[in-house]
Structure formats: structure tokens, C-alpha cells
Design a protein around this motif. Structure first.
Motif, PDB file in Angstrom:
ATOM      1  N   MET A 179       0.820  -1.214   0.000  1.00  0.00           N
ATOM      2  CA  MET A 179       0.000   0.000   0.000  1.00  0.00           C
ATOM      3  C   MET A 179       0.852   1.261   0.000  1.00  0.00           C
ATOM      4  N   GLN A 180       1.908   1.257   0.779  1.00  0.00           N
ATOM      5  CA  GLN A 180       2.777   2.436   0.802  1.00  0.00           C
ATOM      6  C   GLN A 180       3.348   2.707  -0.586  1.00  0.00           C
ATOM      7  N   ALA A 181       3.739   1.634  -1.283  1.00  0.00           N
ATOM      8  CA  ALA A 181       4.294   1.798  -2.626  1.00  0.00           C
ATOM      9  C   ALA A 181       3.235   2.284  -3.606  1.00  0.00           C
ATOM     10  N   LEU A 182       2.044   1.714  -3.535  1.00  0.00           N
ATOM     11  CA  LEU A 182       0.971   2.128  -4.444  1.00  0.00           C
ATOM     12  C   LEU A 182       0.563   3.579  -4.204  1.00  0.00           C
ATOM     13  N   ILE A 183       0.493   3.983  -2.955  1.00  0.00           N
ATOM     14  CA  ILE A 183       0.153   5.373  -2.640  1.00  0.00           C
ATOM     15  C   ILE A 183       1.220   6.311  -3.172  1.00  0.00           C
ATOM     16  N   ALA A 184       2.482   5.950  -2.968  1.00  0.00           N
ATOM     17  CA  ALA A 184       3.585   6.796  -3.449  1.00  0.00           C
ATOM     18  C   ALA A 184       3.577   6.915  -4.969  1.00  0.00           C
ATOM     19  N   ASP A 185       3.265   5.809  -5.649  1.00  0.00           N
ATOM     20  CA  ASP A 185       3.339   5.793  -7.116  1.00  0.00           C
ATOM     21  C   ASP A 185       2.116   6.413  -7.790  1.00  0.00           C
ATOM     22  N   TRP A 186       0.931   6.289  -7.185  1.00  0.00           N
ATOM     23  CA  TRP A 186      -0.286   6.601  -7.917  1.00  0.00           C
ATOM     24  C   TRP A 186      -1.212   7.629  -7.275  1.00  0.00           C
ATOM     25  N   ALA A 212      -4.465  -1.140   8.725  1.00  0.00           N
ATOM     26  CA  ALA A 212      -5.234  -0.376   7.741  1.00  0.00           C
ATOM     27  C   ALA A 212      -5.606   0.996   8.283  1.00  0.00           C
ATOM     28  N   GLY A 213      -6.034   1.041   9.548  1.00  0.00           N
ATOM     29  CA  GLY A 213      -6.353   2.316  10.167  1.00  0.00           C
ATOM     30  C   GLY A 213      -5.135   3.214  10.292  1.00  0.00           C
ATOM     31  N   GLU A 214      -3.980   2.623  10.569  1.00  0.00           N
ATOM     32  CA  GLU A 214      -2.745   3.410  10.676  1.00  0.00           C
ATOM     33  C   GLU A 214      -2.374   4.031   9.332  1.00  0.00           C
ATOM     34  N   VAL A 215      -2.514   3.265   8.255  1.00  0.00           N
ATOM     35  CA  VAL A 215      -2.191   3.796   6.925  1.00  0.00           C
ATOM     36  C   VAL A 215      -3.133   4.942   6.564  1.00  0.00           C
ATOM     37  N   THR A 217      -4.499   7.026   8.629  1.00  0.00           N
ATOM     38  CA  THR A 217      -4.079   8.183   9.424  1.00  0.00           C
ATOM     39  C   THR A 217      -2.798   8.797   8.873  1.00  0.00           C
ATOM     40  N   GLU A 218      -1.893   7.944   8.410  1.00  0.00           N
ATOM     41  CA  GLU A 218      -0.612   8.431   7.876  1.00  0.00           C
ATOM     42  C   GLU A 218      -0.776   9.159   6.549  1.00  0.00           C
ATOM     43  N   HIS A 219      -1.857   8.870   5.831  1.00  0.00           N
ATOM     44  CA  HIS A 219      -2.035   9.437   4.494  1.00  0.00           C
ATOM     45  C   HIS A 219      -3.407  10.114   4.391  1.00  0.00           C
ATOM     46  N   PRO A 220      -3.546  11.304   4.971  1.00  0.00           N
ATOM     47  CA  PRO A 220      -4.829  12.020   4.864  1.00  0.00           C
ATOM     48  C   PRO A 220      -5.183  12.229   3.381  1.00  0.00           C
ATOM     49  N   GLY A 221      -6.439  12.012   3.063  1.00  0.00           N
ATOM     50  CA  GLY A 221      -6.869  12.193   1.680  1.00  0.00           C
ATOM     51  C   GLY A 221      -7.081  10.904   0.925  1.00  0.00           C
ATOM     52  N   VAL A 222      -6.547   9.779   1.430  1.00  0.00           N
ATOM     53  CA  VAL A 222      -6.861   8.509   0.776  1.00  0.00           C
ATOM     54  C   VAL A 222      -8.247   8.056   1.235  1.00  0.00           C
ATOM     55  N   TRP A 223      -8.777   7.103   0.512  1.00  0.00           N
ATOM     56  CA  TRP A 223     -10.116   6.593   0.800  1.00  0.00           C
ATOM     57  C   TRP A 223     -10.030   5.253   1.529  1.00  0.00           C
ATOM     58  N   MET A 224     -11.183   4.763   2.011  1.00  0.00           N
ATOM     59  CA  MET A 224     -11.305   3.422   2.561  1.00  0.00           C
ATOM     60  C   MET A 224     -12.565   2.803   1.966  1.00  0.00           C
ATOM     61  N   GLN A 225     -12.445   1.564   1.492  1.00  0.00           N
ATOM     62  CA  GLN A 225     -13.615   0.862   0.966  1.00  0.00           C
ATOM     63  C   GLN A 225     -13.634  -0.566   1.502  1.00  0.00           C
ATOM     64  N   THR A 226     -14.828  -1.047   1.793  1.00  0.00           N
ATOM     65  CA  THR A 226     -14.979  -2.423   2.246  1.00  0.00           C
ATOM     66  C   THR A 226     -16.446  -2.818   2.108  1.00  0.00           C
ATOM     67  N   HIS A 227     -16.764  -4.025   2.565  1.00  0.00           N
ATOM     68  CA  HIS A 227     -18.139  -4.530   2.550  1.00  0.00           C
ATOM     69  C   HIS A 227     -18.705  -4.506   3.971  1.00  0.00           C
TER      70      HIS A 227
END
Length: 428
Positions: A179-186, A212-215, A217-227
């Protein structure tokens, strides 16, 4: 500047909350686009003086609307759409997990991503919130295809560190690194965004959900999706795995996953008090009628969710969902409402598919309607795409009647063109 003359219909607000000022319709309308954004939208006679030497493309007989927003869809499930099965948990074991295992192969992921994005555009979807597989390469492939088309798309790799077959599980450490890599790249590249994506509580350990919750918090502005609360057996199994949680929603809340930009698919069996908690934290729901019906999950209480202030958007949920078409999905949403005794108003339906979906994704400052300043994601709909549709439109006595017929009879054949940021990306 680009100029398009046609009938234009979009929503300025939720029509259930603002009956007088929500619907904007221009029988003889003009849409002006410049540098990928809307610079004018209104009656032709009023805007024509701004044209100067700009040529006007005459699309008479067509309807321009904002692009559709799909708030829940699974990229790795394209090839199992319309797969016969039982209900949710059995369907996952029988169809979903074997199909998703193939996305460890970068070539398969890339080939499927190209088809998937093309299919979204062919159906008029210009923004989507998308599940990838557990494999990082699946999300890399999807982002690459969306970026090449300048599409507004949010996606994430599925998190699954338990209760999944070998080859489809990750670890807390590997998923954090991916996730850290995907966030950095995209994330933030072009019009792309990243979503932290726990598949559902059953597939994630407490350690995984904590991470997941820590990520987030570390990256304000990303989304969260689940069922959430899709199937009765799923709800029962979640309660067994998390005995200290107040309910299914509380499982996510206690790990910091219920917040603004959190989108929960289905929520079929949520009740009023849970909807209140969801709304209070700024979460949103993806209403997925075709998959809820196909898997026998239940009937989503749309009116109840909205009465508690929950943000709701439409989701096709391919591949348990049976169509990429948001138009067709709206027709199924109406039928769900009929079974519940709450008939869906056609203007509210269009709102859910456009501005409502944008609000669910916290993107209504950028997309969702054709107000000046918004990104120019729009559709040209053919009102005579089929003989039956043409005949029905000729007999429609009101805008409401015409729009309702479009949501019941419409599908991909209606989408004549799809524009992303003012650039034509699909033409039938």
C-alpha cells in the motif's frame, strides 16, 4: 473552447432535500468546455453570445448528462460475471477466489485492466471506486490504464490475511509495504486516488485492520472501501470472529476505518441507529441492487438510510452485479424500492448516479454535475438508441416520465459518447 448543443440535464442538489432548485434542465442547451473543465452550461440563447468564433457541435435529439459514478465494483471479477452460484460466502469460494488468483500474473492483470476501463467508458461510467485483487500488480495495471485515459478513478489492493485460499492471502507487513508503494506511485497522479481496501472483516485479522487504520491516518486524503452487512451468514460469522464488537459497523469503527471518505458496500441489513453512527462519522454507502438481488442478499433500505443523512451512491458490484451499466442498475434500484414500498423517484435516481455518487466519494467539488468549474466528465445519450426507446420517448409527456423510461429501458446502447476532462474517450 469546445461547444455542444443538445438537451442538457443535471442535478444541482439532492432533489429529496431541495425539490425546487435541484433539477437543471435545458431543452435547447449549450455546454461550453475549456481546458478540461466546464466553463458554461445553460440555455443556448443565453450562452450563444459567448461563443465568438467557437464552432458548435449540433447534437440535437441527444441528451447530455454528467458522467456516471460507480461507487463499488470489482476489477478482478470481470470474467465471472453471470456465474451461477449460491449466496455470498459460497459464491466467493466457488467463483471469486479462483478468478482472483489469476491476477498474480502481470500480463493477465494488464489485459483485463484495459478491457475493464473500456467497458466502464462504454457504459458511461467516468469515475469509479474499484477493488483490486490482493496482488499489487493488479492495482498497478488498473491505475496505468486509467491514467492513460486521464480518468478519475480510485482503487486499492484487497487486504486478506486469513480465511482465504493459499495464494490469495497477504501479511500485515507485506500489505503495508504494498500500500505504501501504491500510494507513493499513484495517489494524486493525474486524477487517481488510493483506497485502503479490507475485503471484509472476515478476511482480516485484528492486526491487519489495525494496520489499515494506521495507513489511513498516515495518508490524509486517501479513501477506505470495504463490505458491510451484506449477507446474514456473513454478519453471523463476523460476530463470531469479533465477539467484543457492538455490531458489524463497530468492527470497522474500533479500528479507525469509519470516517470521511469511507465507503461501505451493501449495508442491506443495517438499521436506523447504525445508519446514524455511519452518517455521524461521515461514511457513505454504495447501493448495489443487481448484486444484492443476484446473490439473494436482501433489499437495501434506501429511504431509511437517506432519512438518517447517510451519503449514498450507486454501485454495479461487478461481478456479483450483473451489469456495468449504471442506467440498468438504476432500473433495478427502482424494483428494489417497489418491493420495499418505497418507489425511487427518477430525479433522485439520476442524483444517486451522478452528484450523489460524487458526494459519497467526497469529490463533489470536482465532479457530479456540469456546473462551471467542474471537470468536464460528461455523456452524450442517444434517446433513439433502440426502436422501443425511440417510440417510448416520442410518447413521453414530461421530463420526469422520459427520465424514468431511460432508467428502466436504458443500457450501454444509449451511450453515444463518453468524455473525460473534455476529451472524447468513447464513441459508439
Amino acid at each position: 473552447m469546445q461547444a455542444y448543443r443538445a438537451s442538457i440535464l443535471h442535478l444541482l442538489d439532492d432533489p429529496t432535500a431541495n425539490a425546487e432548485g435541484a433539477v437543471a434542465f435545458h431543452e435547447d442547451g449549450l455546454l461550453l468546455v475549456e481546458d478540461g473543465h466546464v466553463v458554461g452550461c445553460g440555455d443556448y440563447d443565453e450562452l450563444a453570445p459567448r461563443l465568438g468564433d467557437t464552432p458548435v457541435e449540433d447534437l440535437s435529439g441527444h441528451l447530455i448528462t454528467p458522467g456516471f459514478v460507480d461507487t463499488h465494483i470489482h476489477f478482478p471479477q470481470v470474467d465471472i460475471i453471470a456465474a451461477h452460484g449460491k449466496q455470498l460466502l459460497d459464491w466467493l469460494e466457488q467463483h471469486t477466489f479462483p478468478a482472483e488468483a489469476a491476477f498474480a500474473d502481470p500480463k493477465h492483470a494488464a489485459d483485463t485492466a484495459a478491457f475493464f476501463i473500456d467497458e466502464l467508458l462504454r457504459n458511461g461510467t467516468t469515475t469509479a471506486l474499484v477493488f483490486g485483487s490482493v496482488h499489487k500488480v493488479s492495482v498497478d495495471a488498473l491505475f496505468a490504464e486509467a491514467y492513460a485515459r486521464d480518468m478519475r478513478l480510485i482503487a486499492g489492493k484487497a487486504l486478506m490475511d486469513r480465511n482465504a485460499p493459499e495464494g490469495l492471502t497477504d501479511t500485515v507487513e507485506s500489505s503495508r509495504a504494498d500500500m505504501q508503494a501504491l500510494i507513493a506511485d499513484w495517489h494524486g497522479k493525474g486524477r487517481l486516488g488510493y483506497a485502503v481496501t479490507p475485503r471484509f472483516a472476515i478476511s482480516c485479522s485484528e492486526e491487519q485492520l489495525t494496520m489499515a487504520g494506521e495507513v489511513l491516518t498516515e495518508h490524509p486524503g486517501v479513501w477506505m472501501q470495504t463490505h458491510l452487512s451484506e449477507n446474514l451468514h456473513e454478519i453471523k460469522e463476523t460476530a463470531r470472529l469479533f465477539p467484543d464488537a457492538r455490531d458489524y459497523l463497530d468492527v470497522y469503527d474500533r479500528f479507525g476505518l469509519l470516517r470521511e471518505r469511507s465507503v461501505f458496500a451493501h449495508c442491506v441489513h443495517l438499521k436506523g441507529e447504525a445508519f446514524q453512527r455511519l452518517a455521524a462519522k461521515g461514511g457513505a454507502v454504495a447501493f448495489c441492487p443487481t448484486s444484492n438481488l443476484f446473490l439473494g442478499s436482501g433489499l437495501f433500505p434506501l429511504e431509511e438510510a437517506c432519512s438518517h443523512g447517510v451519503k449514498v451512491g450507486m454501485g454495479t458490484d461487478v461481478g456479483a452485479g450483473t451489469t456495468f451499466s449504471i442506467l440498468h442498475t438504476l432500473g433495478e434500484a427502482y424494483k428494489v424500492g417497489q418491493l420495499r414500498g418505497d418507489a425511487l423517484d427518477p430525479f433522485q435516481a439520476l442524483y444517486l448516479a451522478t452528484l450523489g455518487g460524487a458526494r459519497a466519494l467526497d469529490l463533489d467539488d470536482k465532479i457530479g454535475n456540469l456546473a462551471p468549474g467542474k471537470e468536464a466528465d460528461f455523456l452524450v445519450l442517444d434517446l433513439a438508441a433502440t426502436p422501443l426507446l425511440a417510440r417510448r420517448m416520442a410518447g413521453a409527456k414530461s421530463l420526469e416520465n422520459k427520465l424514468f423510461a431511460l432508467t428502466v429501458l436504458g443500457d450501454d446502447r444509449m451511450v453515444s459518447r463518453t468524455y473525460l476532462a473534455g476529451v472524447e474517450r468513447y464513441r459508439r
